[in-house]
Design a protein around this motif. Structure first.
Motif, mmCIF file in Angstrom:
data_model
loop_
_atom_site.group_PDB
_atom_site.id
_atom_site.type_symbol
_atom_site.label_atom_id
_atom_site.label_comp_id
_atom_site.label_asym_id
_atom_site.label_seq_id
_atom_site.Cartn_x
_atom_site.Cartn_y
_atom_site.Cartn_z
ATOM 1 N N ARG A 264 30.266 33.754 36.710
ATOM 2 C CA ARG A 264 30.471 35.175 36.418
ATOM 3 C C ARG A 264 31.185 35.819 37.606
ATOM 4 N NH1 ARG A 264 25.070 37.965 35.037
ATOM 5 N NH2 ARG A 264 26.441 39.460 33.984
ATOM 6 N N VAL A 265 32.234 36.582 37.319
ATOM 7 C CA VAL A 265 33.062 37.160 38.372
ATOM 8 C C VAL A 265 33.229 38.655 38.102
ATOM 9 C CG1 VAL A 265 35.269 37.073 39.587
ATOM 10 C CG2 VAL A 265 34.296 34.977 38.632
ATOM 11 N N LYS A 266 33.091 39.456 39.171
ATOM 12 C CA LYS A 266 33.348 40.894 39.079
ATOM 13 C C LYS A 266 34.829 41.136 39.342
ATOM 14 C CE LYS A 266 31.554 45.350 40.633
ATOM 15 N NZ LYS A 266 30.595 46.045 41.513
ATOM 16 N N TYR A 267 35.477 41.856 38.419
ATOM 17 C CA TYR A 267 36.936 42.038 38.470
ATOM 18 C C TYR A 267 37.242 43.523 38.484
ATOM 19 C CZ TYR A 267 41.830 40.779 37.593
ATOM 20 O OH TYR A 267 43.177 40.579 37.705
ATOM 21 N N ASN A 268 38.185 43.947 39.340
ATOM 22 C CA ASN A 268 38.634 45.334 39.427
ATOM 23 C C ASN A 268 40.063 45.421 38.884
ATOM 24 O OD1 ASN A 268 36.217 45.978 40.704
ATOM 25 N ND2 ASN A 268 37.073 45.673 42.753
ATOM 26 N N LEU A 269 40.285 46.369 37.982
ATOM 27 C CA LEU A 269 41.579 46.478 37.307
ATOM 28 C C LEU A 269 42.074 47.918 37.375
ATOM 29 C CD1 LEU A 269 43.776 45.209 35.468
ATOM 30 C CD2 LEU A 269 42.371 45.899 33.505
ATOM 31 N N PRO A 270 43.281 48.186 37.943
ATOM 32 C CA PRO A 270 43.865 49.519 37.892
ATOM 33 C C PRO A 270 44.654 49.726 36.587
ATOM 34 C CG PRO A 270 45.167 48.120 39.326
ATOM 35 C CD PRO A 270 44.037 47.258 38.821
ATOM 36 N N ILE A 271 44.398 50.840 35.908
ATOM 37 C CA ILE A 271 45.092 51.167 34.667
ATOM 38 C C ILE A 271 45.908 52.423 34.934
ATOM 39 C CG2 ILE A 271 44.811 51.806 32.238
ATOM 40 C CD1 ILE A 271 42.267 50.209 32.193
ATOM 41 N N ASN A 272 47.220 52.334 34.672
ATOM 42 C CA ASN A 272 48.146 53.410 35.009
ATOM 43 C C ASN A 272 48.338 54.337 33.800
ATOM 44 O OD1 ASN A 272 49.928 54.887 36.530
ATOM 45 N ND2 ASN A 272 51.679 53.617 36.038
#
Length: 276
Positions: A264-272
């Motif tokens: 399990r991996v925590k992922y950060n995603l920027p949405i423009n």
């Protein structure tokens, strides 16, 4: 040659008291005013100097008193008083009692020859146990007693079998840095196409002319599903809710791997969000 004598110039007093009675006291006082002031100044200066010099004169005339110096004495360095041989010695201090602790009697094993070892008492038979109970010693009981003999709890067998309780499965650890990061199906280009196709610009943000990036955090499970979607930094005006909706609608990702196994991996995603 004729001698010419110049007349003395008149003073202010002569001008003021011209054609007046100069025998009156005011003329005499004004006439001797300067002399009186000069005499008073001299006398006052002399008295001032005498007053200033009086302490010095007193110190010179009187003998100096010897000041007693303060001597600091260290009580720890004072020698003890001399011992009187006729005085009896002080009594010895009382003995210090050690605190009592719990003790258990323990006798170490003693090795004896075989001939000195006592004979072992044989265990009771089944017939004897029908009318008696095993105890530390043998004694005769009351035959008329109607007391029921109950076996001790230690020797009694189990009355019921407890059901086995299964331990709850341990939740897998969530990683932030792994050897192989999770990936959207098709890569980052496919992720960008998915976001541009599914994001709906909120009307409130459009009216307020709001644009920028919303940073979303989520967990990619071992099966690729998305979980725990949260907004780390938002813009408001409905953009945060729209970003979370699109992330939850994503298909399953390829899970991240650590040491060759999915984790399990925590992922950060920027949405423009950008207005056209």
């Amino acid at each position: 040659m004729a001698e010419v004598t110049a007349a003395s110039a008149p003073t202010l007093d002569d001008i003021v008291f011209a054609e007046r009675n100069k025998a009156y006291g005011a003329y005499s006082l004004r006439k001797g005013y300067s002399k009186t002031i000069y005499r008073s100044l001299i006398i006052g200066s002399a008295l001032f100097l005498v007053a200033m010099a009086t302490p010095t004169i007193i110190n010179v005339l009187t003998p100096e008193e010897q000041e007693q110096a303060m001597v600091e004495v260290d009580l720890m360095k004072i020698p003890p008083p001399p011992i009187d041989p006729n005085e009896p010695p002080p009594p010895p201090p009382p003995p210090v009692e050690m605190p009592k602790v719990n003790t258990v009697k323990f006798l170490p094993p003693e090795v004896k020859p075989d001939e000195e070892v006592p004979e072992e008492t044989p265990p009771p038979t089944v017939e004897e146990l029908k009318e008696a109970v095993a105890a530390e010693k043998t004694q005769e009981g009351d035959p008329n007693a109607e007391e029921v003999i109950v076996a001790p709890e230690e020797t009694a067998g189990p009355t019921k079998v407890e059901a086995a309780v299964e331990a709850a499965p341990k939740e897998e650890q969530i990683f932030t840095v792994v050897e192989q990061n999770p990936e959207f199906p098709g890569g980052m280009s496919a992720l960008g196409q998915f976001l541009s196709k599914n994001i709906r610009y909120p009307p409130a943000a459009s009216r307020a002319n709001v644009s920028g990036r919303v940073f979303v955090s989520f967990v990619v499970n071992t099966d690729g599903s998305i979980q725990d979607v949260t907004v780390l930094k938002g813009l408001g005006f409905g953009t945060d809710e729209e970003a979370m909706r699109v992330v939850k609608a994503m298909p399953k990702w390829r899970p991240g791997k650590q040491s060759g196994r999915p984790v399990r991996v925590k992922y950060n995603l920027p949405i423009n969000f950008q207005l056209e």
